[in-house]
Design a protein around this motif. Structure first.
Motif, PDB file in Angstrom:
ATOM      1  N   TYR A   1      44.160 -18.616  99.589  1.00 12.87           N
ATOM      2  CA  TYR A   1      43.774 -19.726 100.464  1.00 12.87           C
ATOM      3  C   TYR A   1      43.423 -19.252 101.877  1.00 12.87           C
ATOM      4  N   VAL A   2      44.140 -18.245 102.366  1.00 10.38           N
ATOM      5  CA  VAL A   2      44.007 -17.823 103.763  1.00 10.38           C
ATOM      6  C   VAL A   2      43.670 -16.340 103.864  1.00 10.38           C
ATOM      7  N   GLY A   3      42.806 -16.013 104.804  1.00  8.58           N
ATOM      8  CA  GLY A   3      42.594 -14.626 105.184  1.00  8.58           C
ATOM      9  C   GLY A   3      43.213 -14.414 106.555  1.00  8.58           C
ATOM     10  N   ILE A   4      44.200 -13.532 106.648  1.00 11.28           N
ATOM     11  CA  ILE A   4      44.856 -13.253 107.929  1.00 11.28           C
ATOM     12  C   ILE A   4      44.206 -12.020 108.550  1.00 11.28           C
ATOM     13  N   VAL A   5      43.555 -12.217 109.691  1.00 15.99           N
ATOM     14  CA  VAL A   5      42.871 -11.128 110.384  1.00 15.99           C
ATOM     15  C   VAL A   5      43.727 -10.699 111.573  1.00 15.99           C
ATOM     16  N   PHE A   6      44.158  -9.456 111.554  1.00 14.79           N
ATOM     17  CA  PHE A   6      45.038  -8.927 112.594  1.00 14.79           C
ATOM     18  C   PHE A   6      44.223  -8.431 113.789  1.00 14.79           C
ATOM     19  N   GLY A   7      44.688  -8.756 114.982  1.00 13.19           N
ATOM     20  CA  GLY A   7      44.026  -8.284 116.195  1.00 13.19           C
ATOM     21  C   GLY A   7      44.084  -6.769 116.308  1.00 13.19           C
ATOM     22  N   ALA A   8      43.124  -6.209 117.065  1.00 16.21           N
ATOM     23  CA  ALA A   8      43.086  -4.745 117.207  1.00 16.21           C
ATOM     24  C   ALA A   8      42.431  -4.311 118.511  1.00 16.21           C
TER      25      ALA A   8
ATOM     26  N   ALA B   1      52.893 -16.537 110.545  1.00 15.42           N
ATOM     27  CA  ALA B   1      52.007 -17.085 109.515  1.00 15.42           C
ATOM     28  C   ALA B   1      52.802 -17.948 108.541  1.00 15.42           C
ATOM     29  N   LYS B   2      53.976 -17.479 108.184  1.00 16.29           N
ATOM     30  CA  LYS B   2      54.831 -18.228 107.262  1.00 16.29           C
ATOM     31  C   LYS B   2      55.572 -19.356 107.974  1.00 16.29           C
ATOM     32  N   ASP B   3      56.165 -19.049 109.119  1.00 14.65           N
ATOM     33  CA  ASP B   3      57.048 -19.987 109.809  1.00 14.65           C
ATOM     34  C   ASP B   3      56.283 -21.108 110.507  1.00 14.65           C
ATOM     35  N   LEU B   4      55.219 -20.762 111.213  1.00 13.03           N
ATOM     36  CA  LEU B   4      54.475 -21.739 112.009  1.00 13.03           C
ATOM     37  C   LEU B   4      53.321 -22.367 111.237  1.00 13.03           C
ATOM     38  N   PHE B   5      52.558 -21.522 110.518  1.00  7.33           N
ATOM     39  CA  PHE B   5      51.346 -22.006 109.855  1.00  7.33           C
ATOM     40  C   PHE B   5      51.558 -22.354 108.382  1.00  7.33           C
ATOM     41  N   LYS B   6      52.757 -22.137 107.882  1.00  8.60           N
ATOM     42  CA  LYS B   6      53.122 -22.515 106.508  1.00  8.60           C
ATOM     43  C   LYS B   6      52.214 -21.857 105.462  1.00  8.60           C
ATOM     44  N   VAL B   7      51.863 -20.609 105.701  1.00  5.28           N
ATOM     45  CA  VAL B   7      51.010 -19.873 104.765  1.00  5.28           C
ATOM     46  C   VAL B   7      51.827 -19.457 103.547  1.00  5.28           C
ATOM     47  N   ASP B   8      51.335 -19.793 102.366  1.00  2.11           N
ATOM     48  CA  ASP B   8      52.008 -19.428 101.119  1.00  2.11           C
ATOM     49  C   ASP B   8      51.300 -18.300 100.376  1.00  2.11           C
ATOM     50  N   ASP B   9      49.976 -18.238 100.519  1.00  5.14           N
ATOM     51  CA  ASP B   9      49.235 -17.166  99.861  1.00  5.14           C
ATOM     52  C   ASP B   9      48.109 -16.711 100.776  1.00  5.14           C
ATOM     53  N   ALA B  10      47.877 -15.393 100.807  1.00  3.82           N
ATOM     54  CA  ALA B  10      46.933 -14.873 101.793  1.00  3.82           C
ATOM     55  C   ALA B  10      46.381 -13.515 101.388  1.00  3.82           C
TER      56      ALA B  10
ATOM     57  N   GLU C   1      55.042 -10.095 101.602  1.00  5.19           N
ATOM     58  CA  GLU C   1      55.859 -10.343 100.414  1.00  5.19           C
ATOM     59  C   GLU C   1      57.305 -10.658 100.794  1.00  5.19           C
ATOM     60  N   LYS C   2      57.832  -9.948 101.769  1.00  4.34           N
ATOM     61  CA  LYS C   2      59.219 -10.169 102.179  1.00  4.34           C
ATOM     62  C   LYS C   2      59.395 -11.479 102.931  1.00  4.34           C
ATOM     63  N   MET C   3      58.306 -11.994 103.510  1.00  5.91           N
ATOM     64  CA  MET C   3      58.365 -13.283 104.202  1.00  5.91           C
ATOM     65  C   MET C   3      58.127 -14.453 103.250  1.00  5.91           C
ATOM     66  N   GLY C   4      57.852 -14.154 101.995  1.00  4.59           N
ATOM     67  CA  GLY C   4      57.624 -15.216 101.023  1.00  4.59           C
ATOM     68  C   GLY C   4      56.174 -15.631 100.881  1.00  4.59           C
ATOM     69  N   ILE C   5      55.257 -14.758 101.284  1.00  9.83           N
ATOM     70  CA  ILE C   5      53.831 -15.030 101.143  1.00  9.83           C
ATOM     71  C   ILE C   5      53.301 -14.234  99.957  1.00  9.83           C
ATOM     72  N   SER C   6      52.678 -14.920  99.019  1.00 12.28           N
ATOM     73  CA  SER C   6      52.032 -14.230  97.908  1.00 12.28           C
ATOM     74  C   SER C   6      50.729 -13.637  98.439  1.00 12.28           C
ATOM     75  N   CYS C   7      50.685 -12.325  98.587  1.00 16.47           N
ATOM     76  CA  CYS C   7      49.547 -11.752  99.299  1.00 16.47           C
ATOM     77  C   CYS C   7      49.019 -10.474  98.663  1.00 16.47           C
TER      78      CYS C   7
END
Length: 220
Positions: A48-55, A133-142, A159-165
């Motif tokens: 559902y979500v693509g998480i793009v990390f800043g750099a 992502a998990k706590d604030l944005f409620k991301v479940d899969d990414a 995975e350790k935060m509970g996101i299927s990724c």
């Protein structure tokens, strides 16, 4: 046995135990993440979500090569139906440095509608990004979108935060300081393991911006 030899033995024993422990952590993190890291678009599963990390951004206000390639990969995933939402996460810790403004503008210019872009203004490090992502944005899969050297840690944390990724490698060509970053990443893997073990809280927590709801693109 002299006092010096006793101390040396203790130091050597402790050092060896430490190296074994670090090696075990590396092996564990890689075992969690290695099989779900992808380098080609066709094989990466849809999420559902693509998480793009800043750099980082350049002095001229353009994204660094690391960041540009991550943004391009996120755009590619979105335009090919691999993700429905893009979560941009980076550092907006001062008025002089607005990484997220650059990231937002880049994605919109590339054709992603603002309503499908969500923004985390307090992604000060990889751990904070994934935690929020998990706590604030409620991301479940990414899909974690970053360079290959950074994906094992990102996927492990997800995975350790509970996101299927899964991870999608954003690599394009050569990068400055690549060797330095890869060495640093090995140390960061250990730190992330410790952070997860003690459930470290990011600097900013709480709130509710559901990734399946209304975008916070225009809020700050």
């Amino acid at each position: 046995m002299s006092k010096f030899k006793k101390i040396r033995k203790i130091v050597l024993t402790t050092g060896i135990a430490g190296l074994v422990g670090v090696g075990a952590i590396w092996a564990y993190v890689k075992s969690v993440s290695h099989a779900v890291i992808y380098k080609d678009l066709e094989s990466v599963p849809a999420k559902y979500v693509g998480i793009v990390f800043g750099a980082g951004i350049r002095r001229d206000g353009k994204p660094s090569k690391y960041l540009k390639d991550r943004l391009d990969a996120g755009v590619l995933l979105y335009k090919n139906g691999k993700v429905k939402r893009i979560l941009l996460s980076g550092d907006n810790g001062s008025n002089r440095y607005d990484e997220l403004k650059v990231m937002k503008e880049y994605c919109v210019d590339a054709g992603i509608p603002p309503e499908d872009i969500f923004v985390d203004y307090a992604g000060f490090d990889t751990y904070s990004t994934v935690y929020r992502a998990k706590d604030l944005f409620k991301v479940d899969d990414a899909i974690m979108v970053t360079q290959a050297y950074h994906l094992e840690r990102s996927v492990f944390l997800g995975e350790k935060m509970g996101i299927s990724c899964v991870g999608f490698a954003a690599d394009k060509g050569d990068y400055q300081l690549a060797t330095k970053n890869e060495v640093r990443e090995q140390l960061a893997l250990v730190k992330s393991f410790v952070d997860v073990s003690r459930n470290r809280k990011p600097k900013y927590t709480g709130g509710n911006i559901d990734i399946r709801g209304v975008s916070n693109f225009y809020k700050k």
